[in-house]
Enzyme design. Sequence first.
Site, PDB file in Angstrom:
ATOM      1  N   ALA A  32      10.476 -23.445 -11.621  1.00  0.00           N
ATOM      2  CA  ALA A  32      10.384 -22.873 -10.090  1.00  0.00           C
ATOM      3  C   ALA A  32      11.770 -23.216  -9.470  1.00  0.00           C
ATOM      4  O   ALA A  32      12.694 -23.511 -10.132  1.00  0.00           O
ATOM      5  CB  ALA A  32       9.456 -23.929  -9.397  1.00  0.00           C
ATOM      6  N   GLY A  49       7.942 -25.094 -14.332  1.00  0.00           N
ATOM      7  CA  GLY A  49       7.160 -23.702 -14.292  1.00  0.00           C
ATOM      8  C   GLY A  49       7.242 -22.504 -15.377  1.00  0.00           C
ATOM      9  O   GLY A  49       6.232 -21.965 -15.475  1.00  0.00           O
ATOM     10  N   GLU A  63       5.092 -24.146 -17.873  1.00  0.00           N
ATOM     11  CA  GLU A  63       3.739 -24.132 -17.287  1.00  0.00           C
ATOM     12  C   GLU A  63       2.972 -22.591 -17.616  1.00  0.00           C
ATOM     13  O   GLU A  63       2.084 -22.353 -17.745  1.00  0.00           O
ATOM     14  CB  GLU A  63       3.653 -24.612 -16.113  1.00  0.00           C
ATOM     15  N   GLU A  82      10.258 -32.121 -14.298  1.00  0.00           N
ATOM     16  CA  GLU A  82      10.089 -32.068 -12.722  1.00  0.00           C
ATOM     17  C   GLU A  82      10.337 -33.415 -12.093  1.00  0.00           C
ATOM     18  O   GLU A  82      10.895 -33.827 -10.978  1.00  0.00           O
ATOM     19  CB  GLU A  82       8.709 -31.657 -12.344  1.00  0.00           C
TER      20      GLU A  82
HETATM   21  C1  3H9 Z   1       9.391 -26.737 -11.179  1.00  0.00           C
HETATM   22  O1  3H9 Z   1       9.328 -25.913 -12.087  1.00  0.00           O
HETATM   23  C2  3H9 Z   1       8.132 -26.934 -10.480  1.00  0.00           C
HETATM   24  C3  3H9 Z   1       6.573 -26.266 -11.126  1.00  0.00           C
HETATM   25  O2  3H9 Z   1       5.969 -27.458 -11.651  1.00  0.00           O
HETATM   26  C4  3H9 Z   1       5.930 -25.764 -10.183  1.00  0.00           C
HETATM   27  C5  3H9 Z   1       5.620 -25.738  -8.703  1.00  0.00           C
HETATM   28  C6  3H9 Z   1       4.582 -25.024  -8.104  1.00  0.00           C
HETATM   29  N1  3H9 Z   1      16.123 -23.372  -9.768  1.00  0.00           N
HETATM   30  O3  3H9 Z   1      22.489 -26.295 -15.189  1.00  0.00           O
HETATM   31  P1  3H9 Z   1      23.449 -24.847 -15.129  1.00  0.00           P
HETATM   32  C7  3H9 Z   1      20.827 -22.777 -11.433  1.00  0.00           C
HETATM   33  S1  3H9 Z   1      10.580 -27.552 -10.518  1.00  0.00           S
HETATM   34  C8  3H9 Z   1      17.157 -22.882  -8.972  1.00  0.00           C
HETATM   35  O4  3H9 Z   1      24.710 -24.745 -14.848  1.00  0.00           O
HETATM   36  P2  3H9 Z   1      22.964 -24.839 -17.866  1.00  0.00           P
HETATM   37  C9  3H9 Z   1      21.803 -23.839 -11.132  1.00  0.00           C
HETATM   38  O5  3H9 Z   1      21.917 -24.371  -9.951  1.00  0.00           O
HETATM   39  C10 3H9 Z   1      11.883 -27.099 -11.712  1.00  0.00           C
HETATM   40  N2  3H9 Z   1      18.273 -22.648  -9.736  1.00  0.00           N
HETATM   41  O6  3H9 Z   1      23.063 -24.268 -16.614  1.00  0.00           O
HETATM   42  C11 3H9 Z   1      23.057 -23.173 -11.623  1.00  0.00           C
HETATM   43  O7  3H9 Z   1      23.549 -22.376 -10.374  1.00  0.00           O
HETATM   44  P3  3H9 Z   1      25.023 -22.123  -9.905  1.00  0.00           P
HETATM   45  C12 3H9 Z   1      11.801 -27.322 -13.125  1.00  0.00           C
HETATM   46  C13 3H9 Z   1      18.597 -23.083 -10.859  1.00  0.00           C
HETATM   47  O8  3H9 Z   1      22.762 -23.746 -18.747  1.00  0.00           O
HETATM   48  C14 3H9 Z   1      22.747 -21.904 -12.680  1.00  0.00           C
HETATM   49  O9  3H9 Z   1      21.222 -21.956 -12.386  1.00  0.00           O
HETATM   50  N3  3H9 Z   1      13.047 -27.182 -13.810  1.00  0.00           N
HETATM   51  C15 3H9 Z   1      17.514 -23.636 -11.482  1.00  0.00           C
HETATM   52  O10 3H9 Z   1      24.033 -25.902 -18.079  1.00  0.00           O
HETATM   53  C16 3H9 Z   1      22.961 -22.468 -13.997  1.00  0.00           C
HETATM   54  O11 3H9 Z   1      22.414 -23.714 -14.309  1.00  0.00           O
HETATM   55  C17 3H9 Z   1      14.125 -27.871 -13.880  1.00  0.00           C
HETATM   56  O12 3H9 Z   1      13.911 -29.014 -13.466  1.00  0.00           O
HETATM   57  C18 3H9 Z   1      16.090 -23.780 -10.974  1.00  0.00           C
HETATM   58  N4  3H9 Z   1      15.301 -24.264 -11.562  1.00  0.00           N
HETATM   59  O13 3H9 Z   1      21.426 -25.624 -17.968  1.00  0.00           O
HETATM   60  C19 3H9 Z   1      15.207 -27.399 -14.696  1.00  0.00           C
HETATM   61  N5  3H9 Z   1      17.971 -24.125 -12.632  1.00  0.00           N
HETATM   62  O14 3H9 Z   1      25.575 -21.357 -11.355  1.00  0.00           O
HETATM   63  C20 3H9 Z   1      16.506 -27.414 -13.859  1.00  0.00           C
HETATM   64  C21 3H9 Z   1      19.027 -23.918 -12.824  1.00  0.00           C
HETATM   65  O15 3H9 Z   1      24.903 -21.322  -8.610  1.00  0.00           O
HETATM   66  N6  3H9 Z   1      17.634 -26.702 -14.653  1.00  0.00           N
HETATM   67  N7  3H9 Z   1      19.452 -23.157 -11.652  1.00  0.00           N
HETATM   68  O16 3H9 Z   1      25.717 -23.495 -10.085  1.00  0.00           O
HETATM   69  C22 3H9 Z   1      18.275 -27.387 -15.614  1.00  0.00           C
HETATM   70  O17 3H9 Z   1      17.929 -28.157 -16.250  1.00  0.00           O
HETATM   71  C23 3H9 Z   1      19.361 -26.313 -16.094  1.00  0.00           C
HETATM   72  O18 3H9 Z   1      19.772 -25.678 -15.238  1.00  0.00           O
HETATM   73  C24 3H9 Z   1      18.978 -25.611 -17.340  1.00  0.00           C
HETATM   74  C25 3H9 Z   1      20.396 -24.874 -17.961  1.00  0.00           C
HETATM   75  C26 3H9 Z   1      18.798 -26.577 -18.828  1.00  0.00           C
HETATM   76  C27 3H9 Z   1      18.117 -24.795 -17.447  1.00  0.00           C
END
Ligand code: 3H9
Length: 704
Positions: free
Chosen positions: A65, A103, A106, A126
């Site tokens: 999400a 998500g 999911e 999450e």
């Molecule tokens: C969820 O899914 C809830 C659900 O259960 C359903 C609810 C109903 N959203 O980390 P990076 C941005 S909760 C918004 O540098 P990497 C990040 O801020 C979510 N933005 O890249 C960055 O922006 P900027 C569960 C996001 O390759 C850019 O993308 N998921 C999100 O080192 C690049 O990110 C997580 O918790 C997001 N979800 O790592 C995963 N994700 O360039 C969270 C990233 O402006 N994300 N951004 O600074 C991560 O763990 C890492 O970003 C990932 C990539 C491993 C995916």
Amino acid sequence: MTDKSVVHFDVEDGIGVITIDYPPVNALGPGVSDGILAALDKGEADPNVTAFVMIGAGRTFIAGADIRQFGKARPNPTRRTYDALDQGKKPVVAAIHGYALGGGLENALACHYRIAVPSAKVGLPEVQIGILPGGGGTQRLPRIVGPKIALDMIVSGRHVPADEAKALGIIDEIVPGKDLRSEAIMYAKSIAGKRPLPRVRDRSEKLGEAKTDPGMFDAARKQFARRMRGQPAPEKCIQAVEAACTQPFDEGVATERRLFGELENTPEAKALRYAFFSEREIARIPTLPKDLKTPEIKTMAVVGAGTMGGGIAMSFADAGMPVKLVDASSEVLERGIARIRDNYATSVKRGSLSQEEMAKRMSLITPVTTMEEIGDADAVIEAVFERMDVKKEVFKQLDAVMKPEAFLFTNTSALDIDQIASVTKRPEKVAGTHYFVPANVMKLFEVVNASKTAPETLAAAMKLGRDINKISGYAGNCDGFAANRSRIPFTLEQNLMVEEGALPHQIDKVMEDFGYPVGPFKVNDMSGLDISYDTRKRRKAADPSYRMLPIPDGLVEAGRVGLKAGKGWYRYEKGDRTPHVDPEVEALIKMVAAQNNIEQRSFTEEEILHRLLFGSINEFCKIIEEGKAIRASDLDVMWLHGFGFPRYRGGLMFWGDTIGAREVYNQIASWHQRYGKRWEPSALLRDTAEKGGKLTELKAERLR
Ligand code: 3H9
């Protein structure tokens, strides 16, 4: 309304391909879910479409999400992709590369089939942002992998690599991934005619595990007790998985949604979201030109094979980077290499490192005894004794032997980098790269920008930290740089409060209750009281007005140097690291206070907490004011990764905002009256308090 630009739909060979195209990580941001629903409707209505593929454009499948939307008012969706996917009449194949997280996974679990490339990772992380999977993940995952493994994955939030995911049944097939789209279309064609459609929601065979092992939920509570301290999310994750085992699917989903709603706006979830975005923001240095080409550093050298130098060498080997470790003394070098080998061997024994990986890492470290042998490295980090004359001598030699384009970095934690750079003919290639102890473990990599450091050098050093999986943070060249300097008031107040009557175990308890894994006095005992005692003595010798700390000094002089002596701030039984409160320490405190005419009094828990942390907030403000740090959130990240500040509190400045800049300032101003200069309030803090501003929004006007 569908935003077509973020989801594309096209039909190839009878397969409807839904492509999520919302850079950078295909988070389920505005328009994405609607786009998926519209594509599904279109394909369902098209008689030529026999099956679907859902795939991500760019570097990843779906990262989850959109975290930026949490905490904001959002309309309740009338239809959810998860329901539309698994209720559809035509099979859907999720084709995963990069990450399928939260998500993202999911949605994939709501698809009928999942294939992935070998490098893909899946997970429900999450909990790490203080919530739980709210798109059916807590109900579907246990139906595939069983509740026990689901608990582990959901409560830890760990990323699971494709091969493990395949073994667990999360992934149906691993495909080569040379052309994932074509491979997925092939796969979809192969299953297009199969009926009934396999729906995870209909499966229950694994849920019986909870009946045969009803203790698993409490076992998970015990297993994650430490991590769960002070945080509601892990417990609710467990409750949601429990619901999967006791309630029908739709009821379980409703329970999950209720629990999700209870978590989204908790202070912990807000703090963890702040930490997540701050950790990404810290990489941005506004003064660096946008078109700057960052030089690559592929080979490293480290000067000095002591504990620090060895740890630094390990940090490169751990990241697969070749490194030469140089020390003029072959004896020190041998000892250094033996220490590195021992460290790796301990990891092998613990099971966190394989024997082959250890061998690979050892082979990346080349010990050498002459400076000439490191001359061809792209960069060198000096980690020799903390004395200016010694450092200058090393830098002179480095300047002479290193290839002209090589960067010269210093790991000093206290010395003026301008002075060190001044002995070289390439001060523009000199910067600080400050590690935290233990160097191979701690994530913080403080990059110090000296007055002549070139933008390319700064950018290269920042990237180097990230390349070795650390968090690089900018600091200006000043005494203690940003991280350690901001920590000095904490350490000082810790000791001064004891003089005034707060007891070490009382202070430790307050900080542990606040969320620190270990209180500051226990940490002192572990690292040894003699080191800071020696530093104080050296300072006193250099500056007679320097104030010694009679209580810790008295402990050291009485042989109480910490854990290694079996006694320090606490007492220890032989061969046991458990700290016991020692009346002897209390007596010594009373005696020293009396000798120094310091009146003893009692402290409330709140006073202890504020005395320890407000001084550092004040120092943060001064550091930003002086242009030695870019922004408040950088310092928060530094405390999370350099000093073990509890992550679910967001960071020191974030926590300060929960109290309010005005209240923090007023208290500091009153302590300034009472205790004098060391509590002199920062002008930036005063202005922020007067304007009703936020600490987390503070930024340097100009970097210096
Ligand atoms: C969820 O899914 C809830 C659900 O259960 C359903 C609810 C109903 N959203 O980390 P990076 C941005 S909760 C918004 O540098 P990497 C990040 O801020 C979510 N933005 O890249 C960055 O922006 P900027 C569960 C996001 O390759 C850019 O993308 N998921 C999100 O080192 C690049 O990110 C997580 O918790 C997001 N979800 O790592 C995963 N994700 O360039 C969270 C990233 O402006 N994300 N951004 O600074 C991560 O763990 C890492 O970003 C990932 C990539 C491993 C995916």
